[in-house]
Design a protein around this motif. Sequence first.
Motif, PDB file in Angstrom:
ATOM      1  N   GLU A 201       0.844  -1.181   0.000  1.00  0.00           N
ATOM      2  CA  GLU A 201       0.000   0.000   0.000  1.00  0.00           C
ATOM      3  C   GLU A 201       0.891   1.247   0.000  1.00  0.00           C
ATOM      4  O   GLU A 201       1.966   1.256   0.604  1.00  0.00           O
ATOM      5  N   TYR A 202       0.403   2.273  -0.693  1.00  0.00           N
ATOM      6  CA  TYR A 202       1.239   3.459  -0.908  1.00  0.00           C
ATOM      7  C   TYR A 202       0.437   4.731  -0.614  1.00  0.00           C
ATOM      8  O   TYR A 202      -0.776   4.796  -0.834  1.00  0.00           O
ATOM      9  N   ALA A 203       1.156   5.719  -0.153  1.00  0.00           N
ATOM     10  CA  ALA A 203       0.594   7.054   0.023  1.00  0.00           C
ATOM     11  C   ALA A 203       1.120   7.949  -1.100  1.00  0.00           C
ATOM     12  O   ALA A 203       2.310   7.903  -1.455  1.00  0.00           O
ATOM     13  N   LYS A 204       0.218   8.744  -1.670  1.00  0.00           N
ATOM     14  CA  LYS A 204       0.634   9.644  -2.762  1.00  0.00           C
ATOM     15  C   LYS A 204       0.994  11.013  -2.205  1.00  0.00           C
ATOM     16  O   LYS A 204       0.254  11.586  -1.395  1.00  0.00           O
ATOM     17  N   GLN A 205       2.139  11.531  -2.657  1.00  0.00           N
ATOM     18  CA  GLN A 205       2.594  12.871  -2.294  1.00  0.00           C
ATOM     19  C   GLN A 205       2.968  13.602  -3.584  1.00  0.00           C
ATOM     20  O   GLN A 205       3.528  13.000  -4.505  1.00  0.00           O
ATOM     21  N   THR A 206       2.663  14.876  -3.655  1.00  0.00           N
ATOM     22  CA  THR A 206       2.917  15.661  -4.871  1.00  0.00           C
ATOM     23  C   THR A 206       3.750  16.889  -4.534  1.00  0.00           C
ATOM     24  O   THR A 206       3.462  17.605  -3.561  1.00  0.00           O
ATOM     25  N   ALA A 207       4.769  17.127  -5.342  1.00  0.00           N
ATOM     26  CA  ALA A 207       5.599  18.332  -5.219  1.00  0.00           C
ATOM     27  C   ALA A 207       5.562  19.069  -6.550  1.00  0.00           C
ATOM     28  O   ALA A 207       5.453  18.452  -7.624  1.00  0.00           O
ATOM     29  N   SER A 208       5.647  20.390  -6.496  1.00  0.00           N
ATOM     30  CA  SER A 208       5.646  21.200  -7.715  1.00  0.00           C
ATOM     31  C   SER A 208       6.756  22.233  -7.658  1.00  0.00           C
ATOM     32  O   SER A 208       7.216  22.629  -6.576  1.00  0.00           O
ATOM     33  N   ASP A 209       7.153  22.692  -8.848  1.00  0.00           N
ATOM     34  CA  ASP A 209       8.242  23.662  -8.955  1.00  0.00           C
ATOM     35  C   ASP A 209       8.040  24.475 -10.227  1.00  0.00           C
ATOM     36  O   ASP A 209       7.374  24.024 -11.171  1.00  0.00           O
ATOM     37  N   THR A 210       8.605  25.673 -10.242  1.00  0.00           N
ATOM     38  CA  THR A 210       8.469  26.567 -11.392  1.00  0.00           C
ATOM     39  C   THR A 210       9.796  27.231 -11.708  1.00  0.00           C
ATOM     40  O   THR A 210      10.469  27.749 -10.804  1.00  0.00           O
ATOM     41  N   LEU A 211      10.164  27.239 -12.974  1.00  0.00           N
ATOM     42  CA  LEU A 211      11.341  27.958 -13.461  1.00  0.00           C
ATOM     43  C   LEU A 211      10.882  29.021 -14.452  1.00  0.00           C
ATOM     44  O   LEU A 211       9.997  28.767 -15.278  1.00  0.00           O
ATOM     45  N   THR A 212      11.488  30.188 -14.384  1.00  0.00           N
ATOM     46  CA  THR A 212      11.268  31.228 -15.389  1.00  0.00           C
ATOM     47  C   THR A 212      12.563  31.411 -16.166  1.00  0.00           C
ATOM     48  O   THR A 212      13.624  31.646 -15.572  1.00  0.00           O
ATOM     49  N   ILE A 213      12.454  31.313 -17.486  1.00  0.00           N
ATOM     50  CA  ILE A 213      13.643  31.378 -18.346  1.00  0.00           C
ATOM     51  C   ILE A 213      13.407  32.419 -19.420  1.00  0.00           C
ATOM     52  O   ILE A 213      12.349  32.460 -20.058  1.00  0.00           O
ATOM     53  N   ALA A 214      14.395  33.265 -19.623  1.00  0.00           N
ATOM     54  CA  ALA A 214      14.276  34.353 -20.610  1.00  0.00           C
ATOM     55  C   ALA A 214      14.366  33.810 -22.034  1.00  0.00           C
ATOM     56  O   ALA A 214      15.088  32.837 -22.300  1.00  0.00           O
ATOM     57  N   ILE A 215      13.622  34.426 -22.924  1.00  0.00           N
ATOM     58  CA  ILE A 215      13.699  34.117 -24.351  1.00  0.00           C
ATOM     59  C   ILE A 215      14.670  35.123 -24.988  1.00  0.00           C
ATOM     60  O   ILE A 215      14.492  36.347 -24.853  1.00  0.00           O
ATOM     61  N   ALA A 216      15.691  34.618 -25.658  1.00  0.00           N
ATOM     62  CA  ALA A 216      16.679  35.487 -26.310  1.00  0.00           C
ATOM     63  C   ALA A 216      16.018  36.233 -27.463  1.00  0.00           C
ATOM     64  O   ALA A 216      15.340  35.627 -28.299  1.00  0.00           O
ATOM     65  N   GLN A 217      16.210  37.559 -27.491  1.00  0.00           N
ATOM     66  CA  GLN A 217      15.599  38.374 -28.533  1.00  0.00           C
ATOM     67  C   GLN A 217      16.540  38.494 -29.729  1.00  0.00           C
ATOM     68  O   GLN A 217      17.724  38.744 -29.579  1.00  0.00           O
ATOM     69  N   GLN A 218      15.988  38.312 -30.916  1.00  0.00           N
ATOM     70  CA  GLN A 218      16.795  38.367 -32.134  1.00  0.00           C
ATOM     71  C   GLN A 218      16.740  39.764 -32.716  1.00  0.00           C
ATOM     72  O   GLN A 218      15.734  40.448 -32.616  1.00  0.00           O
TER      73      GLN A 218
END
Length: 218
Positions: A201-218
């Motif tokens: 038997e298992y217990a469910k655990q959830t983790a979340s994360d966010t990264l912000t990454i710049a878009i190189a402008q041409q």
Amino acid sequence: MKAVGRSDASVGIRGRSARALARAGVIAGLVVLPIALAGCGPAPWNNWGYETSSPTPTSTRQTVAPPVKNDLSSGATQRDLQAGAVKATVDYWSTLSMDKWTADALKPISLSLITTIEPNDGQKVYLQRATMVAVPQSDTGDLAPLDPQVDAASVNPGYLVLSPYSYSQNFTVGPVPSNAISVTVQFTYDFLVQTTPTSNEYAKQTASDTLTIAIAQQ
């Protein structure tokens, strides 16, 4: 007759004297007039191309856009995530240099994840699913998100990720609109934790994360 002559001569002299005085008065008036005009006119140096006072300085305000946040600006970053009793340490990096993270490029993100559990009674931790959703941003806000990318475990109950075992995967941020200035990458990790070391038997655990990454402008 002689007396009359003297009187006429006196009159002639007086007449000439009066005319002489009148002419002298006119000449004197002509001499005085320029002096009076010169005294009432503008200062001569104003006609020589010089300013007598400094102009009032004016200032202009320039709006400078704040720099775009980039969590991978140094090439990599590490995050510690907590999901119940499970602590996950995740390393993120990209094999594509940041100056090539253009809107139309395929932009890879690699990650490596390992967990610990407290208290550790001998139960194991498994990664059931890892999901990535990329949401591009423009100057005015969020744009339409890209399709989610999901790595679901192909074994039951999941990938063992309890230290010293780890999980590694590569995701890809696809092309984004040309007006995008950054992309927010949202990760979700679903863990299954044994209730006891010998339990099925298992217990469910959830983790979340966010990264912000710049878009190189041409």
